[in-house]
Design an enzyme around this catalytic site. Structure first.
Site, PDB file in Angstrom:
ATOM      1  CE1 TYR A 151      -1.214   3.083   1.665  1.00  0.00           C
ATOM      2  CE2 TYR A 151      -3.360   3.699   2.514  1.00  0.00           C
ATOM      3  CZ  TYR A 151      -2.089   4.052   2.107  1.00  0.00           C
ATOM      4  OH  TYR A 151      -1.697   5.369   2.130  1.00  0.00           O
ATOM      5  CG  ASP A 246      -5.400  -0.292   9.310  1.00  0.00           C
ATOM      6  OD1 ASP A 246      -6.323   0.476   9.649  1.00  0.00           O
ATOM      7  OD2 ASP A 246      -4.558  -0.012   8.441  1.00  0.00           O
ATOM      8  CE  LYS A 274      -9.816   5.446   3.906  1.00  0.00           C
ATOM      9  NZ  LYS A 274      -8.789   4.436   4.009  1.00  0.00           N
TER      10      LYS A 274
HETATM   11  C1  LIG Z   1      -7.221   4.733   4.249  1.00  0.00           C
HETATM   12  C2  LIG Z   1      -6.497   3.744   5.091  1.00  0.00           C
HETATM   13  C3  LIG Z   1      -5.373   4.111   5.856  1.00  0.00           C
HETATM   14  C4  LIG Z   1      -4.774   5.487   5.789  1.00  0.00           C
HETATM   15  O1  LIG Z   1      -5.648   6.453   6.239  1.00  0.00           O
HETATM   16  P1  LIG Z   1      -5.398   7.994   5.808  1.00  0.00           P
HETATM   17  O2  LIG Z   1      -6.462   8.736   6.529  1.00  0.00           O
HETATM   18  O3  LIG Z   1      -5.515   8.016   4.315  1.00  0.00           O
HETATM   19  O4  LIG Z   1      -4.032   8.334   6.263  1.00  0.00           O
HETATM   20  C5  LIG Z   1      -4.815   3.170   6.690  1.00  0.00           C
HETATM   21  N1  LIG Z   1      -5.308   1.924   6.766  1.00  0.00           N
HETATM   22  C6  LIG Z   1      -6.374   1.529   6.045  1.00  0.00           C
HETATM   23  C7  LIG Z   1      -6.905   0.155   6.209  1.00  0.00           C
HETATM   24  C8  LIG Z   1      -6.982   2.421   5.173  1.00  0.00           C
HETATM   25  O5  LIG Z   1      -8.017   2.020   4.428  1.00  0.00           O
END
Ligand SMILES: *Cc1c(COP(=O)(O)O)cnc(C)c1O
Length: 437
Positions: A151, A246, A274
């Site tokens: 994701y 990511d 995060k």
């Molecule tokens: C949570 C997450 C996102 C999105 O971040 P948001 O702050 O919710 O927009 C993107 N990539 C990864 C790996 C994530 O865990």
């Protein structure tokens, strides 16, 4: 035999949820919060302190969701709270540079050898979306490759899932994403070197970047072989494509330098979110000076943000990351997590229960399967989620808050004490007894 649950009182949360449904689609401002994959309706949280949260009905829980990862220092951390309070009388936002942005950037860059410059944004989605644009702008290519089971936020290019067939264009995984966008995103399975080789053969000179989560942790915990991640590094380099890590979850979680350092692999662009904001909305993307020179106003890749780098969020980030940078912080979290998992694994083995606990750093994931390794989304049996639902309900009833979906991982924070973990172990044992009764 039908399971008898002694459910805690959740009436006030249920009533608040009914009201919220008048205001928000599904009653929530982010879909997974709606408790669609578990029993009951969402708990409305009133407050948090250290490892604990309290809901509208006054129930107390030990929290392992930790706001989906950001709260590696627990709730209401003293240093973060004081830093935010100190900033508040000086203003919330100026839309002009502040020294706090320099401080947070210096704190990160001086201890992270995988990026030389960064840009602050306000969410993980924004960070990844911008990283993709940078990759496209730099390589002057349009296609990106992502993996089923990873994701990367909710931007158009990334809400794409695998189509049928080994190498096909993706299909949109959300209404409202133009098919032409999905045509630029190729989706393949994780841990499949052949598929990626095939992709590079078919679309040579068209792929801007391959993007992967540092450790895929949004669809179960799909821990990849270091050899596979090295393969990603090599094949992208060989074809003039960029490798994007990511690290919105793994950044400042698997260590201060995240998954890049964990694998000892230099990606071309890294995204953060995060944890980086200490609980405030902050994201970032970083790369070499050369790559970051492509970003406006230095270069032609446009990216901006009214509230980017705002002083309150920066103050929280500085306080959080200062604590994380302390010697031994990550070793402590990992040791704690390993002990917690080990004790539960012993119990599971003793009872012969069909459940695995996958873990890395201070992340853990319960999978109701006999497979001792899961590396792809495909290997997760959707039917196993029924067992998670039962466990989730049994845990809430014992004051333990896990994420409301069996595809979500759990997080251990610095605020979880040995006593918290002992209480949780007993509760999980009992919950598993219920699942497997
Ligand atoms: C949570 C997450 C996102 C999105 O971040 P948001 O702050 O919710 O927009 C993107 N990539 C990864 C790996 C994530 O865990």
């Amino acid at each position: 035999m039908a399971i008898q649950f002694q459910d805690i009182s959740r009436e006030k949360s249920a009533a608040l949820f009914e009201t919220a449904k008048n205001f928000f689609p599904g009653g929530v401002n982010s879909p997974v919060r709606a408790f669609k994959s578990v029993y009951g309706t969402p708990l409305f949280i009133e407050r948090g302190d250290k490892s604990r949260i309290w809901d509208a009905d006054g129930n107390e829980f030990i929290d392992f969701c930790c706001s989906w990862g950001p709260l590696i220092l627990g709730h209401n951390n003293d240093e973060i709270r004081e830093a935010v309070i100190k900033q508040l009388p000086n203003g919330l936002s100026f839309g002009a540079p502040t020294r706090l942005e320099n401080q947070l950037a210096d704190l990160i860059l001086s201890k992270n050898k995988y990026i030389e410059k960064l840009r602050f944004v306000s969410s993980g989605t924004e960070a990844v979306m911008s990283a993709i644009r940078l990759a496209r702008g730099y390589t002057k290519r349009d296609k990106i490759v992502k993996f089923e089971g990873c994701y990367h936020g909710h931007s158009d290019s990334l809400l794409v899932k695998a189509g049928s067939g080994l190498v096909t264009f993706g299909e949109t995984s959300s209404a409202g994403v133009p098919k032409s966008f999905a045509d630029e995103t190729i989706v393949i399975g994780l841990n499949d070197t052949k598929a990626l080789e095939e992709v590079f053969k078919t679309f040579d000179n068209q792929i801007a970047a391959v993007i992967i989560e540092g450790v895929p942790a949004n669809n179960g915990l799909l821990i990849q072989d270091p050899a596979y991640v090295n393969f990603l590094r090599k094949i992208t380099k060989d074809h003039g494509s960029l490798l994007i890590f990511d690290e919105v979850i793994t950044g400042f979680r698997l260590g201060f330098q995240g998954a890049a350092h964990y694998y000892g692999i230099q990606p071309d662009i890294i995204t953060y979110g995060k944890i980086i904001g200490g609980g405030m909305p902050v994201g970032a993307y970083g790369a070499s000076k050369e790559l970051m020179a492509e970003i406006s106003p230095d270069g032609g890749v446009y990216q901006a943000g009214t509230l980017s780098g705002n002083p309150v969020a920066m103050a929280a980030g500085i306080a959080a990351l200062t604590l994380l940078a302390q010697e031994g912080f990550y070793e402590k979290q990992e040791l704690k997590t390993r002990g917690f998992v080990q004790t539960l694994e012993n119990y599971i083995k003793e009872k012969g229960y069909v459940v695995q606990i996958f873990t890395i750093g201070s992340i853990f994931w319960f999978a109701f399967t006999d497979k001792t390794s899961i590396k792809t989304a495909e290997e997760i049996d959707p039917k196993s989620m029924e067992s998670y639902k039962i466990m989730h309900r049994a845990l809430l009833n014992q004051g333990i808050y896990f994420g409301p979906s069996g595809y979500e991982v759990g997080f251990i924070s610095d605020a979880h004490t040995t006593e918290d973990l002992d209480i949780t172990i007993q509760a999980i044992k009992h919950a598993l007894d219920i699942v497997f009764q």
